[in-house]
Motif scaffolding. Structure first.
Motif, PDB file in Angstrom:
ATOM      1  N   TYR A 139       0.848  -1.193   0.000  1.00 53.60           N
ATOM      2  CA  TYR A 139       0.000   0.000   0.000  1.00 53.60           C
ATOM      3  C   TYR A 139       0.879   1.237   0.000  1.00 53.60           C
ATOM      4  O   TYR A 139       1.885   1.301   0.711  1.00 53.60           O
ATOM      5  N   LEU A 140       0.500   2.229  -0.811  1.00 54.93           N
ATOM      6  CA  LEU A 140       1.259   3.475  -0.887  1.00 54.93           C
ATOM      7  C   LEU A 140       0.292   4.647  -0.972  1.00 54.93           C
ATOM      8  O   LEU A 140      -0.587   4.684  -1.829  1.00 54.93           O
ATOM      9  N   ASN A 141       0.462   5.596  -0.058  1.00 58.59           N
ATOM     10  CA  ASN A 141      -0.305   6.840  -0.091  1.00 58.59           C
ATOM     11  C   ASN A 141       0.662   7.967  -0.439  1.00 58.59           C
ATOM     12  O   ASN A 141       1.558   8.287   0.336  1.00 58.59           O
ATOM     13  N   ILE A 142       0.494   8.573  -1.617  1.00 58.41           N
ATOM     14  CA  ILE A 142       1.407   9.631  -2.062  1.00 58.41           C
ATOM     15  C   ILE A 142       0.699  10.984  -2.119  1.00 58.41           C
ATOM     16  O   ILE A 142       1.114  11.881  -2.850  1.00 58.41           O
ATOM     17  N   SER A 143      -0.340  11.161  -1.323  1.00 55.11           N
ATOM     18  CA  SER A 143      -1.161  12.368  -1.410  1.00 55.11           C
ATOM     19  C   SER A 143      -0.380  13.655  -1.170  1.00 55.11           C
ATOM     20  O   SER A 143      -0.738  14.702  -1.706  1.00 55.11           O
ATOM     21  N   SER A 144       0.662  13.608  -0.355  1.00 50.51           N
ATOM     22  CA  SER A 144       1.435  14.832  -0.078  1.00 50.51           C
ATOM     23  C   SER A 144       2.908  14.658  -0.452  1.00 50.51           C
ATOM     24  O   SER A 144       3.780  15.276   0.148  1.00 50.51           O
ATOM     25  N   ILE A 145       3.171  13.837  -1.442  1.00 50.02           N
ATOM     26  CA  ILE A 145       4.555  13.525  -1.798  1.00 50.02           C
ATOM     27  C   ILE A 145       5.231  14.710  -2.484  1.00 50.02           C
ATOM     28  O   ILE A 145       4.608  15.470  -3.224  1.00 50.02           O
TER      29      ILE A 145
END
Length: 204
Positions: A139-145
């Motif tokens: 799982y990867l959350n990149i919302s603020s990358i």
């Protein structure tokens, strides 16, 4: 028999993976319980109902993996780091991690320094650290990358197993092109609309 008991415990604790209060309590029972619970807690350490901005313990555990050269560079930038440990930590915590949540990780990283420019340096080092230490990511959350993690040396080996991606519409398209060249097994895509346009309808 002890091996069987540990396997059974693991199955039981897996059923409690969303109940952080119970899992944290299990840590205190004995060594076997602790050794069994830690991999479950660290499989997705970002999912618990806690204030990650104030989790100094998580910050200290994560930054303890940084190399001496990286530590020296960050300390020169006035970034707060824990003292060097004279004995190894009890578990290789990051090796259990299968989920990478940039939003929450950035909240933890902010503990080290309030300056956004310095936080960016620390983010890059810690993202790279996760790419090296996590065997595979699901799982990867990149919302603020803010960093193109797919260029890190170990990124391909870690991201090719990715099954779920969370992002938003404000992310530059280059991130998606970069991930698309690696991630071939995504089964779930969660896109949050950050560009809200009001539709007033057609005037007659």
């Amino acid at each position: 028999m002890s091996k069987l008991n540990k396997d059974v415990l693991f199955l039981i604790f897996e059923e409690l993976k969303e109940d952080s209060k119970s899992l944290f309590s299990c840590l205190m029972v004995n060594r076997i319980w602790c050794e069994t619970v830690i991999p479950i807690l660290w499989k997705n350490p970002w999912c618990y109902n806690i204030n990650y901005h104030n989790k100094n313990s998580l910050y200290f555990v994560i930054t303890s993996y940084l190399s001496d050269d990286v530590r020296k560079s960050l300390i020169r930038k006035k970034i707060l780091l824990p003292p060097i440990l004279h004995q190894p930590i009890l578990f290789d915590y990051l090796s259990f991690c299968r989920n990478f949540d940039i939003d929450i990780l950035n909240a933890i990283i902010s503990i080290g320094n309030s300056d956004l420019h310095n936080q960016s340096f620390l983010q890059q080092e810690i993202y790279n650290l996760f790419m090296r230490k996590c065997p595979e990511l699901k799982y990867l959350n990149i919302s603020s990358i803010k960093h193109q993690i797919f260029y890190f040396p170990e990124a391909k080996a870690r991201l090719e197993s990715l099954c779920e991606l969370k992002c938003n519409t404000s992310i530059d398209s280059s991130y998606f092109y970069g991930l698309a060249s690696i991630c071939q097994n995504i089964q779930s895509l969660n896109i949050i609309n950050k560009i809200m346009k009001v539709n007033h309808g057609r005037s007659l």
